[in-house]
Each structure stands twice: as C-alpha cells, then as structure tokens.
Design an enzyme around this catalytic site. Structure first.
Site, PDB file in Angstrom:
ATOM      1  N   CYS A  88      53.158  32.265  73.621  1.00  0.00           N
ATOM      2  CA  CYS A  88      51.854  32.952  73.741  1.00  0.00           C
ATOM      3  C   CYS A  88      50.697  32.264  73.021  1.00  0.00           C
ATOM      4  CB  CYS A  88      51.994  34.391  73.264  1.00  0.00           C
ATOM      5  SG  CYS A  88      53.053  35.375  74.328  1.00  0.00           S
ATOM      6  N   LYS A 102      60.342  30.939  66.057  1.00  0.00           N
ATOM      7  CA  LYS A 102      60.278  31.887  64.937  1.00  0.00           C
ATOM      8  C   LYS A 102      61.682  32.425  64.705  1.00  0.00           C
ATOM      9  CE  LYS A 102      58.482  36.076  66.034  1.00  0.00           C
ATOM     10  NZ  LYS A 102      57.677  37.127  66.662  1.00  0.00           N
TER      11      LYS A 102
HETATM   12  N1  LIG Z   1      57.077  36.618  75.351  1.00  0.00           N
HETATM   13  C1  LIG Z   1      56.250  37.329  74.607  1.00  0.00           C
HETATM   14  O1  LIG Z   1      56.464  37.519  73.401  1.00  0.00           O
HETATM   15  C2  LIG Z   1      55.026  37.962  75.221  1.00  0.00           C
HETATM   16  C3  LIG Z   1      54.321  38.929  74.480  1.00  0.00           C
HETATM   17  C4  LIG Z   1      53.178  39.498  75.055  1.00  0.00           C
HETATM   18  C5  LIG Z   1      52.749  39.099  76.306  1.00  0.00           C
HETATM   19  N2  LIG Z   1      53.430  38.143  76.986  1.00  0.00           N
HETATM   20  C6  LIG Z   1      52.968  37.780  78.326  1.00  0.00           C
HETATM   21  O2  LIG Z   1      53.825  38.418  79.266  1.00  0.00           O
HETATM   22  C7  LIG Z   1      54.023  37.581  80.413  1.00  0.00           C
HETATM   23  C8  LIG Z   1      55.484  37.310  80.605  1.00  0.00           C
HETATM   24  O3  LIG Z   1      55.964  36.599  79.485  1.00  0.00           O
HETATM   25  P1  LIG Z   1      57.526  36.338  79.259  1.00  0.00           P
HETATM   26  O4  LIG Z   1      57.652  35.687  77.946  1.00  0.00           O
HETATM   27  O5  LIG Z   1      58.270  37.589  79.537  1.00  0.00           O
HETATM   28  O6  LIG Z   1      57.802  35.296  80.420  1.00  0.00           O
HETATM   29  P2  LIG Z   1      59.221  34.729  80.890  1.00  0.00           P
HETATM   30  O7  LIG Z   1      58.952  33.353  81.344  1.00  0.00           O
HETATM   31  O8  LIG Z   1      60.243  34.988  79.840  1.00  0.00           O
HETATM   32  O9  LIG Z   1      59.608  35.648  82.125  1.00  0.00           O
HETATM   33  C9  LIG Z   1      58.921  35.634  83.357  1.00  0.00           C
HETATM   34  C10 LIG Z   1      59.917  36.030  84.440  1.00  0.00           C
HETATM   35  O10 LIG Z   1      59.210  36.194  85.667  1.00  0.00           O
HETATM   36  C11 LIG Z   1      60.032  35.691  86.719  1.00  0.00           C
HETATM   37  N3  LIG Z   1      59.183  35.428  87.889  1.00  0.00           N
HETATM   38  C12 LIG Z   1      58.304  34.401  88.097  1.00  0.00           C
HETATM   39  N4  LIG Z   1      57.695  34.555  89.280  1.00  0.00           N
HETATM   40  C13 LIG Z   1      58.192  35.691  89.846  1.00  0.00           C
HETATM   41  C14 LIG Z   1      57.943  36.362  91.057  1.00  0.00           C
HETATM   42  N5  LIG Z   1      57.037  35.928  91.939  1.00  0.00           N
HETATM   43  N6  LIG Z   1      58.630  37.496  91.302  1.00  0.00           N
HETATM   44  C15 LIG Z   1      59.546  37.962  90.416  1.00  0.00           C
HETATM   45  N7  LIG Z   1      59.821  37.364  89.252  1.00  0.00           N
HETATM   46  C16 LIG Z   1      59.144  36.239  88.961  1.00  0.00           C
HETATM   47  C17 LIG Z   1      60.690  34.474  86.125  1.00  0.00           C
HETATM   48  O11 LIG Z   1      61.846  34.091  86.837  1.00  0.00           O
HETATM   49  C18 LIG Z   1      61.004  34.977  84.693  1.00  0.00           C
HETATM   50  O12 LIG Z   1      62.273  35.588  84.629  1.00  0.00           O
HETATM   51  C19 LIG Z   1      53.162  36.344  80.166  1.00  0.00           C
HETATM   52  O13 LIG Z   1      51.906  36.538  80.734  1.00  0.00           O
HETATM   53  C20 LIG Z   1      53.040  36.299  78.655  1.00  0.00           C
HETATM   54  O14 LIG Z   1      51.892  35.609  78.234  1.00  0.00           O
HETATM   55  C21 LIG Z   1      54.571  37.576  76.476  1.00  0.00           C
END
Ligand SMILES: NC(=O)c1ccc[n+]([C@@H]2O[C@H](COP(=O)([O-])OP(=O)(O)OC[C@H]3O[C@@H](n4cnc5c(N)ncnc54)[C@H](O)[C@@H]3O)[C@@H](O)[C@H]2O)c1
Length: 440
Positions: free
Chosen positions: A258, A318
C-alpha cells in the site's frame, strides 16, 4: 442477504470471511482458479492470524468461492476488493477494477449495490458510475484500512468506516447501515460523505503515515553524523500527543502493497491537476534511498562484502505477515546479493519464508541471485557462522534472542539493526558491535 466479494486477496478474503462470520451468505469470486480451489478446501492461501480457522468454520456452509461471475446474480450487495497496483509510471493501474466491473455488468439482474473497497484514485467511483450507466446498480465508496498482520482484529474493530455516496442515491445508506449494524452498535465512527472525499481520506491517511516514517528516517541520517540518538528523539517526540509515537521509528523504510504505491499514485494525482506535490515526492524519495543508505553503512563496515555471509532476520515487509510486496528486507537482500554477499534468510512466519524461497527460485529476474541465498527454517541455523546479523523487519520478537549464546556461533560479532528493535546497550555488553539507524 446474499453478498458477493470480488477479489479474495488480503482485503477481500478478510471481508468475505468476516461477513460470513456475521451470518451473511457470502460468495467470494476470484480469477485465480488455484486460489479458489484452496479456499473451497478450507486452505488459506495467505497468512493472517486466525483467518484459516474462520475460513474452515464457514466454507461449505454460508461461504463459498468461485471463478464464475454468474453467481453474482443472486447477490444484492457486491464488495469490490481487487488489486490496484501501480503501472510503470507510478499511476494506479485500474485494469483489474475495470475488468471486474465489465464482468459484473453481464450478470446484473435486479437492484445491486457495488461497494468499492479497493484503493482507487480520486474520481474513480464517479468513473465507474459512468461505466455502469443504464444498469440498475448503485456505487458506494468504502475504502479499506486494515493492517496486514492484524487484519481480523481490524475488521472487527475498525477505527472508522468511510462511506462515500452519490448525492442522488437514496437507498444505499440504509443497505450499508444494515450490513454494518455490528459496527454501528459498537459506536464505531461512521463518516458519510461523497465519493471524492472518501477516496481522498484513504490516500491522505496512508500518505500521512508514510510521510511520518520518511520524516524520522531523514532525521536519522543527521543523527548518525551528530551523535544524536534517534530512538530517544522518537520517544521524546512521541510523548507529545499532538505528534503521537506510532510510525515514528527510524529504519530501512516502509514497504508493503500500500504505502509505496499509494504515495506514488497520490503524487501522480497532484500532477494530473497541475499541482507540484513537493511533500509526496520527498516522502517517496527519502524512502527509496533509505535502504540504499543502510546498505552503504554495511558496506563501509567491511570495505568489501563479496563472499561475506549475512543472516537477514525478517523477510516480509512487516512482522506477522507473509506479504513480501515492496519489502525493504528483500530490497536489502537484492543489494547484498548483487555485490556477491551470501545470504541466510529467516522470518518468524513460515509462509513468509516459503514465499521468499519461491520468489528467488521462480521469479526469473531474481533467480540468478538466488544461488547465494538460503532460506532457513531456524534462526539458529541462519546465524551460525555468519559475518554479520542484519535485522530487517520491525519484529520485536527478535529481542528475545539469546545473544550471549549466539555470540559464540557467529564468525564476526556485528549486528546491523535496520529497524532499531534490538536493545543496543545489552548487545554492547556482550561485546557485539552494534550499528543501527541513527544510533550506535
Ligand atoms: N493489503 C492491504 O493491507 C490493504 C489494506 C487496505 C487497502 N488495500 C487495497 O485493497 C485492494 C486489494 O488489496 P489486496 O492486498 O487484497 O490485493 P491482493 O493482490 O492480495 O488481492 C487481489 C485479488 O483480486 C483478484 N482479482 C484480480 N482481478 C480480478 C477480477 N477481475 N475478478 C476477480 N478477482 C480478481 C486477484 O486474483 C487477487 O486474488 C487494493 O486496492 C489495495 O490497495 C489493501
């Protein structure tokens, strides 16, 4: 009420499992077939404390996973949790968002509510509204604030819930209040606002924390040159509750999926509006340089690090997570490997060790350097015979190490504390050389 969650990564999986635990019937949709198979077998593809137990408890009952968007047609509410990585220029790449929304379009029958949890640039929810024009769907911006390593706790105890609505949308508020009833009863602050404000709150929060880290990291360089002790500076500053003690520890820089991309994206969002984002640019540049600066300290200690062996303790970005994305530890390992050092890596999280092993064997850009890298399952093995121990993750569990015992196992008695987590006075008494970030 039936709910779908699109994207079952760190955010989506917590959301799906958490809502199932509240009693909702939840379908998790992901394009990754192998992930979906694992999830349906109750196997968690990522490490987050307590998550696998809850997954096993609900999967096959009120929680299921699929790659098929068709199942969405039964859900009234759909949470969008796909990744929003940065593109080559630092802008947010919305390809997963658009692809998910376009797939969703094909299965809209009856009224739907699309809740966007992914972090998206200011203006994106409005853009999605236009993309879905003519469909019976409302869009709600609901940025996510969970912290990896404590994601389930954060799901149950968020510090605030941000909801951005379209001004003409009269029904979404009631739907969201119904789903988030648990939080409302706990008096969690609910901020109801417009799309753009909700989107900005997310970027502002991450960018502010990143700036706090870069601020103390920049000061740590001055501390190094002036005999000031940055740990005491941080502690004293943090006692002022206008400043606060969190995110004020000097180290080798922030990482994760992030902060780095969100700071870069915010920079680009400023630039796209003709504003020069001086603070964001500085935050990013201090962070990019911090790990290189610490690497130089290590190099200066030896003169030449070629053939030297280092234990690198902590691999993820982390503690208590398996997530290696933008990990400063991995960046430091790469720098060391490129100068022919030999690395013995260890992390307290088993899955982080596995991910690191896979990264250095499967990722073609890294595989070459992997020849000099060993990922070990025991800390004792990792430190035995090394020329230096490097602490690269802010994992305070490392402080319980029996340093007196380790003193006799290492070749050279030097500790590089890239996170200032080790009690340096204690270490020095055992006659280890100690080199921290902005402190000796
Ligand atoms: N990881 C964190 O700590 C965190 C915290 C707050 C916000 N976010 C935000 O949340 C969002 C997701 O982050 P994350 O870490 O969970 O990402 P991630 O990469 O762990 O997971 C994303 C998932 O989406 C799936 N995906 C991609 N395209 C798709 C589609 N068209 N249909 C269905 N599934 C699909 C991928 O296969 C993957 O499993 C991002 O925008 C991130 O910035 C993340």
């Amino acid at each position: 009420m039936k709910i779908s969650v699109i994207g079952t990564g760190y955010v989506g999986l917590i959301q799906a499992v958490g809502l199932a635990n509240f009693g909702f019937k939840v379908i998790g949709i992901d394009i990754d077939d192998s992930k979906v198979k694992m999830l349906n077998n109750g196997i968690c593809p990522l490490y987050e404390e307590g998550l696998e137990e809850l997954l096993k408890k609900h999967t096959g009952k009120n929680l299921e996973f699929t790659t098929s968007y068709e199942k969405i047609k039964d859900s009234e509410v759909i949470f969008l949790c796909v990744g929003t990585p940065q593109d080559n220029n630092g802008n947010t790449d919305l390809k997963y968002i658009f692809s998910a929304v376009d797939n969703l379009k094909k299965h809209i029958s009856g009224k739907k509510y699309l809740v966007v949890k992914s972090t998206v640039p200011i203006g994106t929810n409005q853009l999605l509204k236009e993309r879905l024009n003519g469909y019976n769907i409302e869009i709600i911006s609901n940025p996510e604030f969970l912290r990896e390593g404590m994601a389930l706790k954060d799901f149950l105890n968020p510090e605030r819930i941000i909801l951005g609505f379209d001004e003409n949308d009269l029904s979404s508020k009631e739907i969201l209040k119904y789903i988030y009833q648990y939080f409302i009863e706990k008096n969690i602050p609910l901020i109801l606002t417009n799309y753009e404000t909700a989107e900005m709150i997310k970027y502002a929060s991450n960018a502010f924390l990143a700036t706090k880290i870069s601020f103390i990291n920049e000061l740590s360089k001055l501390a190094d040159k002036t005999n000031a002790d940055i740990k005491t500076v941080s502690y004293a500053m943090g006692l002022d509750d206008r400043i606060g003690k969190k995110f004020l520890n000097a180290g080798i820089g922030y990482g994760g999926s992030c902060f780095p991309k969100d700071v870069k994206s915010l920079t680009k969002q400023f630039e796209s509006k003709g504003i020069d984002p001086k603070l964001m640019t500085a935050t990013d540049s201090v962070n990019e340089n911090q790990v290189k600066w610490f690497f130089e300290k290590i190099k200066n200690y030896y003169g030449d690090i070629s053939g030297k062996t280092f234990a690198v303790l902590g691999l993820a970005f982390k503690p208590d997570t398996d997530d290696l994305r933008e990990s400063a530890s991995i960046k430091l390992i790469d720098l060391l490997l490129k100068e022919d050092a030999i690395i013995k890596g260890f992390d307290n999280v088993k899955r982080a060790r596995e991910n690191a092993y896979n990264m250095y064997t499967l990722d073609k850009s890294k595989a070459f350097y992997g020849y000099n890298l060993y990922i070990l399952d025991s800390l004792v093995e990792a430190v035995t015979g090394v020329d230096g121990i490097i602490f690269a993750v802010e994992d305070t569990k490392f402080n319980t190490i029996d340093f007196e015992n380790i003193f006799n196992m290492v070749n050279e008695k030097v500790i590089f504390d890239g996170r200032n987590i080790i009690d340096n006075e204690k270490i020095k008494k055992i006659e280890f050389e100690y080199i921290g970030v902005g402190l000796r």
